[in-house]
Design a protein around this motif. Sequence first.
Motif, PDB file in Angstrom:
ATOM      1  N   HIS A   1      -4.922  -1.549  -9.600  1.00  0.00           N
ATOM      2  CA  HIS A   1      -6.181  -0.824  -9.387  1.00  0.00           C
ATOM      3  C   HIS A   1      -7.215  -1.366 -10.373  1.00  0.00           C
TER       4      HIS A   1
ATOM      5  N   ARG B   1       1.988   4.621   1.117  1.00  0.00           N
ATOM      6  CA  ARG B   1       1.879   5.436   2.342  1.00  0.00           C
ATOM      7  C   ARG B   1       2.071   6.915   2.056  1.00  0.00           C
TER       8      ARG B   1
ATOM      9  N   LYS C   1      -4.272  -8.776  -0.143  1.00  0.00           N
ATOM     10  CA  LYS C   1      -4.042  -7.627   0.735  1.00  0.00           C
ATOM     11  C   LYS C   1      -4.616  -8.013   2.088  1.00  0.00           C
TER      12      LYS C   1
ATOM     13  N   VAL D   1       0.845  -1.190   0.000  1.00  0.00           N
ATOM     14  CA  VAL D   1       0.000   0.000   0.000  1.00  0.00           C
ATOM     15  C   VAL D   1       0.885   1.247   0.000  1.00  0.00           C
TER      16      VAL D   1
ATOM     17  N   GLY E   1      -2.774   5.341  -0.519  1.00  0.00           N
ATOM     18  CA  GLY E   1      -3.769   4.306  -0.276  1.00  0.00           C
ATOM     19  C   GLY E   1      -3.949   3.309  -1.400  1.00  0.00           C
ATOM     20  N   HIS E   2      -3.371   3.604  -2.572  1.00  0.00           N
ATOM     21  CA  HIS E   2      -3.470   2.663  -3.684  1.00  0.00           C
ATOM     22  C   HIS E   2      -2.427   1.562  -3.500  1.00  0.00           C
ATOM     23  N   LYS E   3      -2.425   0.597  -4.401  1.00  0.00           N
ATOM     24  CA  LYS E   3      -1.569  -0.575  -4.274  1.00  0.00           C
ATOM     25  C   LYS E   3      -0.567  -0.657  -5.425  1.00  0.00           C
TER      26      LYS E   3
END
Length: 110
Positions: A84, A24, A65, A22, A49-51
């Motif tokens: 996403h 930060r 996750k 994730v 917050g995205h991956k």
Amino acid sequence: MADPDDLDPRLIRLDPRDNVAVVRQRLEAGLPVRVAGRVTTPARDIPLGHKVACRPIQAGEKVLKYGAPIGSAVAAIAPGDHVHVHNMKSDYTATHTLDEARARHGGSAA
């Protein structure tokens, strides 16, 4: 094999089983980021917050996750790639809901 825990401090892997980390702190396009011990450069900004993928994820493979599956890859995803709605199908949010969110937010569902 690359160490999936060797991550840039702007990323966090929430569970040792996760194949994503994730964000930060927003990752800026064109600036290097270390993922699984390798340096990669995102083509686009990756929001907080995205991956991002910690290792290669094959099309059809589950995205993990929190140590649990949250969706499935719809295309191959390389380490460091943004994970996403463009390359992952959620196991929890219906596609029509994502399409509505994209329309409301100018093409990007959060």
